[in-house]
Scaffold this motif. Sequence first.
Motif: not given
Length: 291
Positions: A168-188
Motif C-alpha cells: 500500500i505504501r508503494h502504491m500511494v507513492q507511485q500514484f502520488a496520492l496525497p495520503i499519509a500511510i501510518v503503521a499501527g503495531e500488532t496487537a497481541r
Amino acid sequence: MTYSRRIRPSMHIVHTIADLRAALAGRGRPAFVPTMGNLHAGHLSLVAQARPLGDVSVASIFVNRLQFAPHEDFDSYPRTWQADCDALQAAGCDLLFAPRESDLYPQPQTFTVQPDPQLDGMLEGHFRPGFFAGVCTVVMKLFSAVFFASGGGTAVFGKKDYQQLMVIRHMVQQFALPIAIVAGETARAGDGLALSSRNGYLDAAARSRAVQLSQALRALADAALQPGADLAALEAHALQTLSAQGWEADYLTVRERSDLSPPVGAPQAGQLVALGAARLDGTRLIDNLEF
C-alpha cells in the motif's frame, strides 16, 4: 447482509459512495481505517491511533471478494455487524462506511490495480496469487471515496499484515496520492498470539497451540543474530520444527524491513523482520517480528 440501526446516533453510518462523500464534505481531512469487519482489539487500536491524526475519523467495513481465491473463506468469513458498530462507536469513530458489494462494485471491476511484481511475487503474493491486486484495487477505490472531498488525509494500517502495508505504501507513492500511510503495531493476546479475525476459527485446543507461530518467529530472529548464522539453514529448521508441531507452513523467513529482500551479508539488528504464514487445523495464520 442485513444492516441493523440499533446504535446511538453519534456515529454516522453510510452505505454508498455518494452518501459518504456528502457526509465528509466540509469536515476537513479524514483519518481512515479500512477493515473487513469482525473487529477485535487490534482494529480498535488502529481507530484510536487514527483519531488524533485527522479532523474526522472514518472506518470502513467491507469483505472484499476480489482478494479471496475461489477456494478461500469469502463466504464463511465472519460478519459481526452489530458488535462491530458497537465497538467502533465505543472507540470514538465518527463515520462508518459500510458499502454493500453492489455499492462498491456496481458493475464488474474490470479495471484493477496491479502491484509491483517484485513485491507481489514473494511471500503472501506467491502463496496467494491475485491477493495483492484485489487489496490494491479495493484500497484505491476506498481512498477515492474517503478522500474525495478533502483531497487527502491519513490512513492507518496494521503491521500484522506487514507485506500488505508495504504494498500500500508503494502504491500511494507511485500514484502520488496525497495520503499519509501510518503503521499501527500488532496487537497481541497475553500469550503473544497476534490478534486476527481468523483466530475465531480455532477451537480451544488449536488456540492453545497457535502461539507456536510467534514463538517460532522469535526463535528464528534470535538465531539469525548469532555470529556466523546460516539463514537458509535456520529457516529450514524453523519450518521443520513448526511442521513437527502439526502445522502446514508456507514460509518462515528473515527479510530486510526496507524491501523484504533476503539479507545480504551478516544480518544487522534493527533492520530485519521475521515473517511467517502457516496453517493450524486448516486455519491460515500470519505473523511477523521486527528485530
